[in-house]
Design an enzyme around this catalytic site. Structure first.
Site, PDB file in Angstrom:
ATOM      1  N   HIS A 214       2.119  37.821  18.144  1.00  0.00           N
ATOM      2  CA  HIS A 214       1.253  37.768  19.346  1.00  0.00           C
ATOM      3  C   HIS A 214       0.091  36.800  19.161  1.00  0.00           C
ATOM      4  O   HIS A 214      -1.069  37.162  19.230  1.00  0.00           O
ATOM      5  CB  HIS A 214       0.811  39.153  19.833  1.00  0.00           C
ATOM      6  CG  HIS A 214       0.176  40.068  18.817  1.00  0.00           C
ATOM      7  ND1 HIS A 214      -0.891  39.686  18.044  1.00  0.00           N
ATOM      8  CD2 HIS A 214       0.440  41.353  18.485  1.00  0.00           C
ATOM      9  CE1 HIS A 214      -1.252  40.694  17.268  1.00  0.00           C
ATOM     10  NE2 HIS A 214      -0.451  41.723  17.513  1.00  0.00           N
ATOM     11  N   ASP A 271       5.131  44.042  23.065  1.00  0.00           N
ATOM     12  CA  ASP A 271       4.120  44.802  22.305  1.00  0.00           C
ATOM     13  C   ASP A 271       3.728  46.060  23.091  1.00  0.00           C
ATOM     14  O   ASP A 271       2.573  46.486  23.080  1.00  0.00           O
ATOM     15  CB  ASP A 271       2.892  43.948  21.997  1.00  0.00           C
ATOM     16  CG  ASP A 271       2.048  44.515  20.846  1.00  0.00           C
ATOM     17  OD1 ASP A 271       2.516  45.444  20.164  1.00  0.00           O
ATOM     18  OD2 ASP A 271       0.918  44.029  20.648  1.00  0.00           O
ATOM     19  N   LEU A 308      -8.890  45.775  26.335  1.00  0.00           N
ATOM     20  CA  LEU A 308      -7.487  46.159  26.497  1.00  0.00           C
ATOM     21  C   LEU A 308      -7.128  47.246  25.492  1.00  0.00           C
ATOM     22  O   LEU A 308      -7.614  47.252  24.364  1.00  0.00           O
ATOM     23  CB  LEU A 308      -6.575  44.949  26.285  1.00  0.00           C
ATOM     24  CG  LEU A 308      -6.717  43.796  27.288  1.00  0.00           C
ATOM     25  CD1 LEU A 308      -5.793  42.651  26.907  1.00  0.00           C
ATOM     26  CD2 LEU A 308      -6.407  44.265  28.700  1.00  0.00           C
TER      27      LEU A 308
HETATM   28 ZN   LIG Z   1      -0.616  43.681  16.824  1.00  0.00          ZN
END
Ligand SMILES: [Zn+2]
Length: 386
Positions: A214, A271, A308
């Site tokens: 990510h 994710d 987040l």
């Molecule tokens: Zn992560």
């Protein structure tokens, strides 16, 4: 025993030409042109592969279940979203707890065929990551530690060889010998949650690291202009990168730059955390406390909408997001969620061609660019039909 032969038709996700795919015993026998008339918004292509799934539909791979079969819902819900392969992702935790989480996935695969077919590997994200606030993200600091090969061997034995991927930070002194061992044992090493120096990243790539996890997330909110670990990872052609394209984790212009730099090595992951696939509302999480899931799919702390609390997305949403926002055309967006993760995990495997495993999805593209899954075929078997 009779030969089970099946056929499916649609427009190829690659070039929109009408095709018919025949498959038997789980393998594609042929892909041929067809003259039959097919709705022009119906697309046929390889199923999606999501190499980073923490949980889905209210179910969490990172929680000990009263019965491992409670986890069986995840594969089914993901089949509905066109995901034919996924990697349960276990994050930083106490080593004994990680063993227990691995055990329950092994039991799940043993007891549930649909889960066994979908779960082709495990992704261990941590505990060998950066202890530093920012890069560490939400991983609990108390369990972060230096790479430890004996632990990985133990987990690999417990998982019966299912660990296919480890996300770590190369900032630890013994990282390079550890990475080399992983590579020797066929485990993909991905750099993530890192505070490594430029040299440490170069050394990790030399040792065999081949992906960034990510990219653009799990970082300091404010970073030195240069050098920094983002430039270092962008500069390395041998490193692919996964991204979360949910509209909240990365701004569009960052995705555009990553595409230019990483080209066909840029791929999608969801994710997703357990609240992915759940209705909008306020939730109280086991880890994370009070969180809010908005109707747009943003998951944030209830007390602060700019923080987040993980991704509530799935990889089909990611494909739709790229297409709707004109960040990629359908063929490229589709490959970012299928061919590209498969190629990096299983180099040399055939995908969407004669002799490849029949992992196929038929989707309808709505006028606003949203991809809807009509049918999912895993290993030649229909596992979802709308
Ligand atoms: Zn992560």
């Amino acid at each position: 025993m009779g030969l089970l032969l099946m056929k499916i038709q649609g427009n190829s996700y690659r070039d929109s030409s009408g095709i018919e795919i025949s498959f038997s015993e789980g393998i594609i026998d042929s892909i041929s042109e067809t003259q039959s008339s097919i709705d022009k918004d119906l697309f046929l292509g390889p199923g999606f592969t999501d190499i980073q799934v923490n949980g889905y539909g209210g179910i969490d791979y990172n929680e000990i279940q009263s019965d491992p079969m409670n986890l069986a819902g995840i594969s089914r819900l993901l089949y509905q979203e066109g995901v034919t392969t996924h990697f349960p992702t276990i994050i930083t935790n106490d080593p004994g707890q990680i063993s227990k989480l691995i055990h329950q996935i092994v039991s799940l695969r043993k007891g549930d065929e649909l889960s066994r077919m979908s779960i082709e590997g495990l992704h261990i994200e941590g505990p060998f990551i950066s202890p530093v606030d920012g890069p560490r993200g939400a991983h609990p600091k108390e369990f972060v530690r230096a790479p430890d090969w004996s632990l990985v061997q133990k987990w690999q034995n417990e998982s019966k060889g299912l660990i296919k991927m480890i996300t770590l930070s190369p900032e630890w002194e013994n990282a390079n010998s550890f990475i080399e061992r992983c590579v020797d044992y066929g485990i993909l090493v991905s750099i993530g949650h890192t505070n490594a120096t430029h040299q440490q990243i170069l050394d990790a790539v030399s040792a065999g690291a081949r992906l960034s996890t990510h990219l653009g997330n799990g970082m300091h909110p404010i970073l030195a202009r240069h050098p920094n670990y983002l430039w270092s990872q962008l500069s390395q052609d041998l490193l692919g990168a996964s991204i979360i394209a949910d509209g909240f984790h990365l701004p569009a212009e960052v995705i555009q730059v990553f595409q230019k730099v990483k080209n066909e090595k840029l791929l999608l992951v969801s994710d997703s955390v357990s609240l992915a696939g759940m209705p909008a509302g306020d939730y109280n999480l086991h880890i994370g406390g009070e969180v809010t899931l908005t109707s747009e799919g943003k998951l944030h702390l209830t007390s602060n909408s700019s923080i987040l609390a993980g991704s509530a997305s799935n990889i089909r949403n990611g494909v739709s997001f790229l297409v709707k926002n004109k960040l990629a055309l359908l063929p490229e967006a589709w490959e970012m969620a299928s061919v590209r993760p498969e190629k990096i995990l299983n180099p040399g495997h055939k995908i969407f061609e004669e002799g490849a495993i029949a992992d196929l999805i038929l989707c309808r593209m709505s006028e606003n660019g949203e991809l809807q899954v009509i049918k999912t075929i895993k290993h030649g078997r229909e596992v979802y039909s709308a």
